[in-house]
Enzyme design. Sequence first.
Site, PDB file in Angstrom:
ATOM      1  N   THR A  46     101.444  25.573 -55.963  1.00 39.92           N
ATOM      2  CA  THR A  46     100.452  26.493 -55.418  1.00 39.92           C
ATOM      3  C   THR A  46      99.169  25.758 -55.041  1.00 39.92           C
ATOM      4  O   THR A  46      98.576  26.002 -53.987  1.00 39.92           O
ATOM      5  CB  THR A  46     100.125  27.589 -56.451  1.00 39.92           C
ATOM      6  OG1 THR A  46     101.341  28.206 -56.868  1.00 39.92           O
ATOM      7  CG2 THR A  46      99.198  28.630 -55.867  1.00 39.92           C
ATOM      8  N   TYR A 109     105.351  39.299 -55.389  1.00 36.45           N
ATOM      9  CA  TYR A 109     105.286  40.483 -54.521  1.00 36.45           C
ATOM     10  C   TYR A 109     106.405  41.487 -54.776  1.00 36.45           C
ATOM     11  O   TYR A 109     106.161  42.689 -54.843  1.00 36.45           O
ATOM     12  CB  TYR A 109     105.258  40.094 -53.026  1.00 36.45           C
ATOM     13  CG  TYR A 109     104.910  41.262 -52.143  1.00 36.45           C
ATOM     14  CD1 TYR A 109     103.595  41.720 -52.051  1.00 36.45           C
ATOM     15  CD2 TYR A 109     105.886  41.925 -51.417  1.00 36.45           C
ATOM     16  CE1 TYR A 109     103.273  42.812 -51.263  1.00 36.45           C
ATOM     17  CE2 TYR A 109     105.583  43.015 -50.619  1.00 36.45           C
ATOM     18  CZ  TYR A 109     104.271  43.456 -50.548  1.00 36.45           C
ATOM     19  OH  TYR A 109     103.956  44.528 -49.778  1.00 36.45           O
ATOM     20  N   ARG A 140      99.295  35.755 -59.924  1.00 37.90           N
ATOM     21  CA  ARG A 140      99.726  35.537 -58.543  1.00 37.90           C
ATOM     22  C   ARG A 140     100.994  36.317 -58.194  1.00 37.90           C
ATOM     23  O   ARG A 140     101.166  36.731 -57.046  1.00 37.90           O
ATOM     24  CB  ARG A 140      99.976  34.042 -58.285  1.00 37.90           C
ATOM     25  CG  ARG A 140      98.704  33.214 -58.197  1.00 37.90           C
ATOM     26  CD  ARG A 140      99.021  31.799 -57.750  1.00 37.90           C
ATOM     27  NE  ARG A 140      97.808  30.989 -57.655  1.00 37.90           N
ATOM     28  CZ  ARG A 140      97.052  30.889 -56.580  1.00 37.90           C
ATOM     29  NH1 ARG A 140      97.359  31.576 -55.491  1.00 37.90           N
ATOM     30  NH2 ARG A 140      95.986  30.101 -56.577  1.00 37.90           N
ATOM     31  N   ILE A 205     100.266  21.485 -67.122  1.00 38.25           N
ATOM     32  CA  ILE A 205     100.247  21.161 -65.694  1.00 38.25           C
ATOM     33  C   ILE A 205      98.915  21.681 -65.201  1.00 38.25           C
ATOM     34  O   ILE A 205      98.685  22.885 -65.136  1.00 38.25           O
ATOM     35  CB  ILE A 205     101.435  21.776 -64.941  1.00 38.25           C
ATOM     36  CG1 ILE A 205     102.739  21.118 -65.412  1.00 38.25           C
ATOM     37  CG2 ILE A 205     101.262  21.583 -63.429  1.00 38.25           C
ATOM     38  CD1 ILE A 205     104.001  21.723 -64.807  1.00 38.25           C
TER      39      ILE A 205
END
Length: 292
Positions: A46, A109, A140, A205
């Site tokens: 991302t 989504y 997200r 990360i």
Amino acid sequence: MQDLIGTGVALVTPFNAQGAIDHEALSRIVNHQVDNGVDYLVVLGTTGESVTLSKEEKQEVIKTIKKANDGRLPLVIGVGGNDTAVVVNELKTANLEGFVAVLSVSPAYNKPTQEGIFQHFKAVSEASPLPVILYNVPGRTGSNMAVETVVRLSQFDNVVAIKEAAGDLVQAMNMIQYTPKDFLVISGDDMIANAMTLAGGAGVISVIGQAMAQDFSDMIRYSLNGDVGESYELHYKIAASIDMIFEQGNPCGIKALLRHLGLCDDSVRLPLVKVDEDLSSRLKSFLDQYEN
């Protein structure tokens, strides 16, 4: 998967003022990680603005990173999406040579049920020629991966880790407790990375680690060794910058900080925009105080 213990960094994709990929800057950023103690690199995540890169550009980014890295650090590649069939096809057809694992985000989504998330990653697991790192980032994707779902997925031999970025320390601790001992729970949230690692996590990360590479990677090494005081000393030294880089979106904030470090321009691709002058100035002030 010893390669995935410690500090991984989700690399940005630098652009020039005209919006093209700045390959020289990307090479500088890779060398900055290698020279400052980072343990592995994450490509086309991302933070790398992968959703606004063409297929050709993605291949160029991979080529530049591999050349700059020159085998010095392990590489992880992001392969994810909200169409399971497309992700499976990419895993079956992509050239994944030179990578040690795949980082695959939970579908965004669509907002699948827990069973839908499980079936998606079951298909990913069956298609992937490399070990798979699950990626849970509800902010997200619009859906959270429940601990029970992660435990089920951890039973697959090639599902080796999760990047857990829900920002929920209790959930992360439950994942650490209930998954197999060799399953890695990696923080995807810079602010609680130290706490997660001290609680039994495998490191992070990171986004901020890309700029504050030496101190952030040292912090994680301290926490992996159980050196609580030393790890928190570095955490509190860095903490203010973590809040700031996410204030106006990622990677807008980290690119502004990298610009102040002289590593790359702060250009991003629409629909993202550069941070405003106020935030840029505050990041510069933080850096000036940090380095003195």
